[in-house]
Design an enzyme around this catalytic site. Structure first.
Site, mmCIF file in Angstrom:
data_model
loop_
_atom_site.group_PDB
_atom_site.id
_atom_site.type_symbol
_atom_site.label_atom_id
_atom_site.label_comp_id
_atom_site.label_asym_id
_atom_site.label_seq_id
_atom_site.Cartn_x
_atom_site.Cartn_y
_atom_site.Cartn_z
ATOM 1 N N ASP A 43 34.043 40.643 41.462
ATOM 2 C CA ASP A 43 35.413 40.378 41.054
ATOM 3 C C ASP A 43 35.970 39.199 41.870
ATOM 4 O O ASP A 43 36.138 39.334 43.086
ATOM 5 C CB ASP A 43 36.236 41.656 41.312
ATOM 6 C CG ASP A 43 37.567 41.643 40.599
ATOM 7 O OD1 ASP A 43 37.853 40.667 39.891
ATOM 8 O OD2 ASP A 43 38.326 42.624 40.755
ATOM 9 N N ASP A 44 36.191 38.080 41.231
ATOM 10 C CA ASP A 44 36.746 36.892 41.907
ATOM 11 C C ASP A 44 35.781 36.235 42.897
ATOM 12 O O ASP A 44 36.213 35.496 43.771
ATOM 13 C CB ASP A 44 38.044 37.211 42.674
ATOM 14 C CG ASP A 44 39.241 37.417 41.771
ATOM 15 O OD1 ASP A 44 39.073 37.374 40.536
ATOM 16 O OD2 ASP A 44 40.361 37.607 42.295
ATOM 17 N N CYS A 83 40.402 37.905 34.957
ATOM 18 C CA CYS A 83 39.464 39.000 34.716
ATOM 19 C C CYS A 83 39.560 39.677 33.356
ATOM 20 O O CYS A 83 38.552 39.811 32.670
ATOM 21 C CB CYS A 83 39.544 40.028 35.829
ATOM 22 S SG CYS A 83 41.167 40.727 36.055
ATOM 23 N N LYS A 142 35.141 48.809 38.442
ATOM 24 C CA LYS A 142 36.355 48.300 37.804
ATOM 25 C C LYS A 142 36.240 48.265 36.279
ATOM 26 O O LYS A 142 35.211 47.872 35.740
ATOM 27 C CB LYS A 142 36.592 46.887 38.335
ATOM 28 C CG LYS A 142 37.643 46.097 37.584
ATOM 29 C CD LYS A 142 37.925 44.772 38.255
ATOM 30 C CE LYS A 142 38.889 43.968 37.401
ATOM 31 N NZ LYS A 142 39.605 42.939 38.151
ATOM 32 N N HIS A 144 39.619 47.657 33.870
ATOM 33 C CA HIS A 144 40.686 46.679 33.585
ATOM 34 C C HIS A 144 40.734 46.209 32.128
ATOM 35 O O HIS A 144 41.061 45.055 31.850
ATOM 36 C CB HIS A 144 40.592 45.458 34.515
ATOM 37 C CG HIS A 144 41.955 44.881 34.801
ATOM 38 N ND1 HIS A 144 42.196 43.978 35.802
ATOM 39 C CD2 HIS A 144 43.155 45.078 34.192
ATOM 40 C CE1 HIS A 144 43.471 43.643 35.806
ATOM 41 N NE2 HIS A 144 44.074 44.299 34.835
ATOM 42 N N ASP A 355 33.263 37.700 37.400
ATOM 43 C CA ASP A 355 34.081 37.593 36.184
ATOM 44 C C ASP A 355 34.818 36.264 36.060
ATOM 45 O O ASP A 355 35.139 35.811 34.962
ATOM 46 C CB ASP A 355 35.061 38.770 36.075
ATOM 47 C CG ASP A 355 35.980 38.898 37.288
ATOM 48 O OD1 ASP A 355 35.800 38.157 38.275
ATOM 49 O OD2 ASP A 355 36.882 39.754 37.241
ATOM 50 N N LYS A 380 40.256 30.354 40.045
ATOM 51 C CA LYS A 380 40.755 31.428 39.180
ATOM 52 C C LYS A 380 42.095 31.065 38.531
ATOM 53 O O LYS A 380 42.998 30.565 39.201
ATOM 54 C CB LYS A 380 40.934 32.682 40.047
ATOM 55 C CG LYS A 380 41.609 33.840 39.342
ATOM 56 C CD LYS A 380 41.757 35.011 40.288
ATOM 57 C CE LYS A 380 42.501 36.156 39.630
ATOM 58 N NZ LYS A 380 42.551 37.349 40.507
#
Ligand code: NAG
Ligand code: NAG
Ligand code: NAG
Length: 611
Positions: A43-44, A83, A142, A144, A355, A380
């Site tokens: 994530d990120d 994301c 995760k 989301h 992502d 991002k």
């Protein structure tokens, strides 16, 4: 399937090597059997944060080894730079604009666990197709992509309704608000708004009171005035008080664990979440080692607030962020070890990715809490800039995919959908547009060209940039129609010192480019030398032998054509409700998952299983 390991003895060595070589090539050629799938998504995480992508000071030995043993992609692109839409596209093989996993109003991701938006039930994930092919499917970590539509128990967007037999994880994901830490995605903004509104009301109350008092000495005060002042003052006090509890509410209502359809820990216990998810993933692999399986390990690393176990704190050369990356690599190593131990390495296609790119605005108290996008510009949330969408991508399947190949063709995370579906024995849905293309021929070296004629880079519903490869020259062109106005040294949203969860907007404070801002990425991966066809050759400082004025003119024409062609997606996509649009992206109390009684919502059913 595995390449032969016989040794060659001296007289026939040459022949033996040739034979082994042929056998090896043969092994790579034969049609692959249905593998298991282990898909790991960070994530990120930025493309510059891993050793195998050139980082020399961060230790990621496990992911580096995965890359050595498989294929590493260097131009692997997320469909969006944030994301929720990127993950929706990944799971469905479709641009988010087709499924409605987008908006046009500044909401980039799903904001609340208790919102009505999410991955529409009629969208088809690769997990659902594999389920139909007899795979056991699990999601750990995760999600989301939404929970419920109308009632809290319909769980229309839940992983269980999107092809996963098994879910343990966070309906949203890790965020600063889970720890009440900076950068905060929601709390800081809510606090500010509540206090602002409270203080405005208080000022009006004081003004009314003063007026009433002043008049009271001369004329008779309006009889409602004192009451109005008291009522307004009370509301102001409620707003002010609310601003002090909103942080706790966000942590409780958005950061909780679900095991399948049940909330099992609320709020999330940060210190225990990594071991819990790791154990669950390992158990899944062990339990299903005889079945074909798909495990999607959707890591909470490396999103802020960078929850890291004590053993990894203070160990890296890059502060809290680096510690978190190194722990993530350890988690990956642990999982790969279970695969190895269970004898599943050769029968499992492992994929590691992120992502979207690293979050450059993530800073607190002068410390950089976001990662590195290497030489690439932006990060991002920043529309079509390379840093937000070019992510790490590694595939390993011993004996079927070559070892140590590096692939620089532009390909997309959406390509995982058709690749996994085909390998799993499924067929692609024929009633809808699928934007992903089967990656297997490229991964195995059967072709050297990306199957994508063009890749589109959307920011919400707006087409910010397009990219295509010129087949004859191999040049990769990218034209930006709109770019965010990121200011690394400034303050406020879309700047270096963004504070509260800043991401750049897609419209409004952006730069429009007509003619488009054109780059040739093979010679200029950092997007620093915009190209223009000059009127006179002498005014062409940035043109080279390879990038001629004619090439630039042709590229400009292509960009215009592609834009016209693909911007048409927008009106046709308008038929699907935008899941991140305002109404779908509000907190709706009746959709709030809660264990125990609302509004307390407190439980810990995972505690007993703690080591
Ligand atoms: C979820 O439900 C499935 C099917 O009932 C079950 O096999 C699995 O163990 C459950 N997962 C968890 C995390 O409890
Ligand atoms: C390695 O990663 C760290 C953490 O993101 C970053 O600060 C550093 O600049 C990176 N180094 C290189 C050479 O990219
Ligand atoms: C040429 O490249 C430089 C950066 O290297 C850039 O500042 C400049 O604007 C470019 N010139 C043209 C005509 O695009």
């Amino acid at each position: 399937m595995a390449p032969p390991h016989r040794t060659c003895s001296s007289p026939a060595t040459l022949l033996c090597i040739v034979l082994l070589g042929l056998q090896y090539v043969d092994a790579l050629r034969s049609p692959p059997p249905r593998p298991n799938f282990l898909i790991i998504m960070a994530d990120d995480l930025g493309i510059g944060d891993l050793g195998c992508y050139g980082n020399t000071s961060i230790r990621t030995p496990n992911i580096d080894r995965l890359a050595e043993d498989g294929v590493r992609l260097t131009q692997y692109l997320a469909a969006e730079s944030v994301c929720t839409p990127s993950r929706a596209a990944f799971l469905t093989g479709r641009y988010p604009i087709r499924s409605g996993m987008t908006s046009g109003n500044g909401h980039r991701v799903l904001q609340w666990a208790a919102g009505a938006g999410g991955l529409p039930p009629k969208e088809i994930t690769f997990a659902r197709i594999l389920q139909g092919q007899g795979y056991v499917t699990g999601l750990v970590g995760k999600w989301h992509l939404g929970l419920s539509c109308r009632t809290v128990s319909d769980l229309c967007h839940h992983p269980l309704n999107h092809g996963f037999h098994h879910f343990l994880g966070l309906p949203l994901g890790m965020m600063g608000d889970c720890a009440g830490a900076e950068p905060s995605e929601k709390r800081a903004g809510l606090e500010r708004r509540l206090r602002g509104a409270g203080r405005a009301l208080a000022a009006v109350a004081v003004a009314i009171a003063a007026l009433a008092w002043g008049r009271g000495r001369g004329l008779a005060p309006a009889c409602w005035a004192p009451w109005a002042a008291i009522a307004l003052g009370a509301v102001a006090a409620i707003f002010e008080a609310g601003s002090y509890v909103v942080g706790g509410a966000v942590a409780r209502y958005d950061c909780f664990l679900m095991r399948n359809a049940t909330v099992t820990q609320q709020p999330l216990q940060l210190d225990h979440v990594t071991p819990l998810l790791l154990r669950e993933a390992k158990d899944f692999l062990r339990r299903h080692r005889h079945a074909p399986f798909l495990l999607f390990l959707s890591l909470l690393h490396t999103h802020t607030p960078l929850v890291t176990s004590p053993e990894f704190r203070g160990r890296s050369a890059h502060g809290r962020y680096g510690d978190n990356v190194e722990e993530m690599d350890w988690v990956v190593g642990q999982i790969l070890e279970v695969l190895e131990h269970e004898g599943l390495t050769d029968s499992t296609l492992v994929h590691f990715t992120s992502d979207n790119g690293a979050w450059l605005e993530a800073q607190a108290g002068g410390e950089q809490l976001g990662g590195s996008n290497g030489v690439f510009r932006g990060g991002k949330g920043m529309g079509g800039w390379e840093g937000g969408i070019r992510v790490p991508g590694v595939f390993r399947w011993p004996g079927v995919l070559p070892r140590g190949r590096v692939l620089d063709q532009p390909v997309s995370l959406m390509d995982v959908f058709p690749t996994v579906v085909r390998l799993g024995g499924g067929v692609l849905p024929s009633d809808r547009e699928i934007d992903g293309r089967d990656l297997l021929p490229l991964l195995r070296g059967e072709t050297w060209h990306s199957a994508h004629e063009v890749l589109l880079h959307y920011c919400e519903v707006f087409l910010h940039a397009v990219r295509w490869v010129q087949r004859d020259s191999g040049q990769v062109w990218k034209a930006h129609f709109v770019t965010p106005t990121f200011d690394p040294l400034g303050s406020g949203s879309c700047s270096g010192a963004g504070g509260a969860a800043a991401v750049c907007p897609c419209v409004g404070k952006v730069e429009e480019h007509d003619p488009p801002l054109l780059f040739e990425l093979t010679s200029d991966p950092g997007e620093v030398r915009p190209l223009r066809a000059p009127a006179k050759m002498s005014e062409a400082p940035n043109l080279t032998a390879a990038i001629t004025s004619e090439a630039v003119t042709a590229a400009m024409a292509t960009a215009a054509r592609v834009r016209q062609e693909y911007d048409m997606l927008r009106p046709t996509a308008g038929h699907v409700p935008q899941q991140m649009g305002s109404l779908y992206n509000l907190w709706l109390p009746w959709l709030q998952p809660c264990c125990g009684h609302f509004p307390a919502c407190a439980c810990d059913l995972e505690g007993g299983s703690r080591k």
